[in-house]
Design an enzyme around this catalytic site. Structure first.
Site, PDB file in Angstrom:
ATOM      1  N   LYS A  11       0.856  -1.257   0.033  1.00  0.00           N
ATOM      2  CA  LYS A  11       0.045  -0.052   0.066  1.00  0.00           C
ATOM      3  C   LYS A  11       0.742   1.270   0.081  1.00  0.00           C
ATOM      4  CE  LYS A  11       0.773   1.521   4.289  1.00  0.00           C
ATOM      5  NZ  LYS A  11       1.599   2.844   4.503  1.00  0.00           N
ATOM      6  N   PRO A  95       9.436  -3.590  -0.930  1.00  0.00           N
ATOM      7  CA  PRO A  95      10.709  -3.149  -0.137  1.00  0.00           C
ATOM      8  C   PRO A  95      10.349  -3.369   1.436  1.00  0.00           C
ATOM      9  CG  PRO A  95       9.880  -1.475  -1.725  1.00  0.00           C
ATOM     10  CD  PRO A  95       8.836  -2.682  -1.873  1.00  0.00           C
ATOM     11  N   ALA A  97      10.752  -2.294   5.205  1.00  0.00           N
ATOM     12  CA  ALA A  97      10.953  -1.219   6.398  1.00  0.00           C
ATOM     13  C   ALA A  97      10.872   0.008   5.532  1.00  0.00           C
ATOM     14  CB  ALA A  97      11.936  -1.289   7.220  1.00  0.00           C
ATOM     15  N   ALA A  98       9.775   0.249   4.597  1.00  0.00           N
ATOM     16  CA  ALA A  98       9.589   1.086   3.622  1.00  0.00           C
ATOM     17  C   ALA A  98       8.559   2.035   3.994  1.00  0.00           C
ATOM     18  CB  ALA A  98       9.664   0.393   2.307  1.00  0.00           C
ATOM     19  N   GLY A  99       7.623   1.937   4.612  1.00  0.00           N
ATOM     20  CA  GLY A  99       6.135   2.375   4.647  1.00  0.00           C
ATOM     21  C   GLY A  99       5.315   1.937   3.668  1.00  0.00           C
ATOM     22  N   MET A 100       5.299   0.647   3.395  1.00  0.00           N
ATOM     23  CA  MET A 100       4.411   0.119   2.310  1.00  0.00           C
ATOM     24  C   MET A 100       3.706  -1.002   2.946  1.00  0.00           C
ATOM     25  SD  MET A 100       6.491   0.555  -1.236  1.00  0.00           S
ATOM     26  CE  MET A 100       4.902   0.831  -2.141  1.00  0.00           C
ATOM     27  N   ALA A 101       3.668  -1.297   4.326  1.00  0.00           N
ATOM     28  CA  ALA A 101       3.093  -2.346   4.848  1.00  0.00           C
ATOM     29  C   ALA A 101       3.338  -3.686   4.580  1.00  0.00           C
ATOM     30  CB  ALA A 101       1.477  -2.062   4.777  1.00  0.00           C
ATOM     31  N   GLY A 103       5.280  -6.118   5.684  1.00  0.00           N
ATOM     32  CA  GLY A 103       4.867  -7.151   6.712  1.00  0.00           C
ATOM     33  C   GLY A 103       3.392  -7.312   7.158  1.00  0.00           C
ATOM     34  N   SER A 104       2.814  -6.309   7.187  1.00  0.00           N
ATOM     35  CA  SER A 104       1.197  -6.378   7.785  1.00  0.00           C
ATOM     36  C   SER A 104       0.474  -7.026   6.463  1.00  0.00           C
ATOM     37  CB  SER A 104       0.578  -5.036   7.736  1.00  0.00           C
ATOM     38  OG  SER A 104       1.485  -4.379   8.664  1.00  0.00           O
ATOM     39  N   ASP A 137      -2.038  -2.079  10.730  1.00  0.00           N
ATOM     40  CA  ASP A 137      -2.482  -1.830   9.233  1.00  0.00           C
ATOM     41  C   ASP A 137      -3.171  -3.171   8.813  1.00  0.00           C
ATOM     42  OD1 ASP A 137      -1.347   0.658   9.175  1.00  0.00           O
ATOM     43  OD2 ASP A 137       0.426   0.170   8.209  1.00  0.00           O
TER      44      ASP A 137
HETATM   45  P1  ATP Z   1       4.279  -0.157   7.742  1.00  0.00           P
HETATM   46  O1  ATP Z   1       4.065   0.559   6.520  1.00  0.00           O
HETATM   47  O2  ATP Z   1       3.208  -0.900   8.312  1.00  0.00           O
HETATM   48  O3  ATP Z   1       5.051   0.875   8.775  1.00  0.00           O
HETATM   49  P2  ATP Z   1       6.840  -1.047   6.700  1.00  0.00           P
HETATM   50  O4  ATP Z   1       6.724  -1.131   5.269  1.00  0.00           O
HETATM   51  O5  ATP Z   1       7.762   0.148   7.319  1.00  0.00           O
HETATM   52  O6  ATP Z   1       5.616  -1.165   7.437  1.00  0.00           O
HETATM   53  P3  ATP Z   1       7.817  -3.688   7.016  1.00  0.00           P
HETATM   54  O7  ATP Z   1       8.346  -4.019   5.760  1.00  0.00           O
HETATM   55  O8  ATP Z   1       6.453  -4.303   7.328  1.00  0.00           O
HETATM   56  O9  ATP Z   1       7.816  -2.205   7.582  1.00  0.00           O
HETATM   57  O10 ATP Z   1       8.945  -4.340   7.985  1.00  0.00           O
HETATM   58  C1  ATP Z   1       9.342  -3.751   9.048  1.00  0.00           C
HETATM   59  C2  ATP Z   1       9.993  -4.890   9.909  1.00  0.00           C
HETATM   60  O11 ATP Z   1       9.236  -5.789  10.258  1.00  0.00           O
HETATM   61  C3  ATP Z   1      11.236  -5.526   9.403  1.00  0.00           C
HETATM   62  O12 ATP Z   1      12.242  -4.650   9.699  1.00  0.00           O
HETATM   63  C4  ATP Z   1      11.243  -6.648   9.319  1.00  0.00           C
HETATM   64  O13 ATP Z   1      12.498  -7.339  10.266  1.00  0.00           O
HETATM   65  C5  ATP Z   1       9.898  -7.140  10.270  1.00  0.00           C
HETATM   66  N1  ATP Z   1       9.158  -7.918   9.640  1.00  0.00           N
HETATM   67  C6  ATP Z   1       8.590  -9.214  10.158  1.00  0.00           C
HETATM   68  N2  ATP Z   1       7.812  -9.946   9.272  1.00  0.00           N
HETATM   69  C7  ATP Z   1       7.875  -9.426   8.080  1.00  0.00           C
HETATM   70  C8  ATP Z   1       7.416  -9.746   6.835  1.00  0.00           C
HETATM   71  N3  ATP Z   1       6.901 -10.845   6.485  1.00  0.00           N
HETATM   72  N4  ATP Z   1       7.919  -8.850   5.958  1.00  0.00           N
HETATM   73  C9  ATP Z   1       8.555  -7.901   6.124  1.00  0.00           C
HETATM   74  N5  ATP Z   1       9.301  -7.523   7.298  1.00  0.00           N
HETATM   75  C10 ATP Z   1       8.858  -8.243   8.260  1.00  0.00           C
END
Ligand code: ATP
Length: 295
Positions: A11, A95, A97-101, A103-104, A137
């Site tokens: 997202k 990507p 830890a990118a702000g694209m959810a 993991g969620s 999320d």
């Molecule tokens: P959001 O937009 O919800 O803040 P995000 O894009 O910033 O999420 P994610 O890619 O979800 O961040 O990853 C954040 C951390 O979660 C990573 O550093 C990773 O170690 C951990 N993580 C656990 N499970 C997963 C997964 N299935 N995919 C990605 N990261 C994961």
């Protein structure tokens, strides 16, 4: 059913506002979420043992209880007294830890997969009750498409699909901690807030120009100060003809919106050549269902 393959879509935020910090430390938000065509691919298979076995192509991701897929599988197993285990293969394209959810959305895919593998017949609301225990999320990711998210992100209002548009998405090579960004945002001192109601109105009237005009993310005040490359990428995308550009979530990913595919393709090439980052994607807005992976 013994196995199932799913796509988990990323997202972006078309709008993100933080209204206040609650006494319990959570932030009350008002954001517009939009599914895009960058996706992870997941395969789930039933195991006779009670193991939860995760394999992924990205060495930096945890495969144990630290992976949100593991947490989702465990919660569904506990809730519905399932004794069989599950094997999961994750092809990670979103990507990290990118702000694209990223993991969620994987956690949401795991809940959908568990429902189908074990024939649970869960409603969306039942899945979302499990999802919110994993992250704010996840309820949105279970639904996808275009939505207004309020509360801590769990109060969802589905919105009509946005008009077709093409996106150039770039993740700068910097690490951003969501915790750091929220801790350094002083919601009560913010002078300007994005016009989320205006964004919702523009989406309801299907006006791409107005949607682009109203892009806004209050978290940029923290993340861009720390990582000025985000502002450089935004400016570059606009110079390449984007209607507008914005940072997604807590960053550092930036997206630019283009009306024409050819213009987006050219900007994508130019962005790669400019060398801010190697993580550049050409994609588009995606809808609510499993409708393709345009990355
Ligand atoms: P959001 O937009 O919800 O803040 P995000 O894009 O910033 O999420 P994610 O890619 O979800 O961040 O990853 C954040 C951390 O979660 C990573 O550093 C990773 O170690 C951990 N993580 C656990 N499970 C997963 C997964 N299935 N995919 C990605 N990261 C994961």
């Amino acid at each position: 059913m013994d196995s199932i393959s799913l796509q988990a879509m990323a997202k972006i935020n078309l709008g993100l506002d933080v209204l206040r910090r609650r006494e319990d430390g959570y932030h009350e938000v008002k954001m517009v979420m939009q599914t895009v065509g960058i996706c992870d691919r997941l395969e789930f298979g039933r195991l006779r043992s009670d193991e939860i076995r995760i394999r992924t192509d990205k060495a930096q991701l945890p495969c144990d209880g630290g992976n949100l897929i593991h947490k989702a599988v465990r919660l569904v197993r506990e809730n519905y007294r399932i004794s069989d285990g599950v094997a999961v293969r994750l092809e990670k394209n979103i990507p990290i830890a990118a702000g694209m959810a990223g993991g969620s959305t994987d956690a949401a895919a795991a809940i959908h997969a568990m429902d189908r593998l074990f024939d649970l017949g869960l409603s969306l609301e039942e899945k979302q009750k499990i999802g919110v225990k994993i992250g704010a999320d996840v309820p949105y990711c279970l639904m996808g498409g275009t939505a207004l998210c309020e509360g801590i992100g769990e109060i969802l209002t589905p919105l009509p699909a946005v008009p077709q548009a093409f996106l150039v998405v770039a993740k700068p090579e910097v690490d951003v901690s969501t915790k750091y960004v929220y801790e350094n945002l002083h919601a009560d001192r913010l002078k300007e807030h994005p016009d989320i109601d205006g964004m919702v109105g523009s989406i309801r009237s299907g006006d791409l120009g107005k949607i682009a005009e109203r892009l806004g993310n209050v978290l940029e005040t923290v993340t861009v100060k720390r990582h000025p490359v985000i502002a450089d990428i935004k400016a570059f995308l606009k110079m390449q003809g984007a209607l507008n550009a914005l940072m997604s979530g807590s960053g550092p990913t930036v997206f630019g919106i283009f009306k024409e595919k050819e213009a987006a393709r050219e900007a994508y090439g130019a962005m790669l050549k400019r060398g801010y980052t190697r993580q550049v994607y050409l994609t588009e807005f995606a809808g609510r269902a499993d409708d393709g992976c345009g990355a």
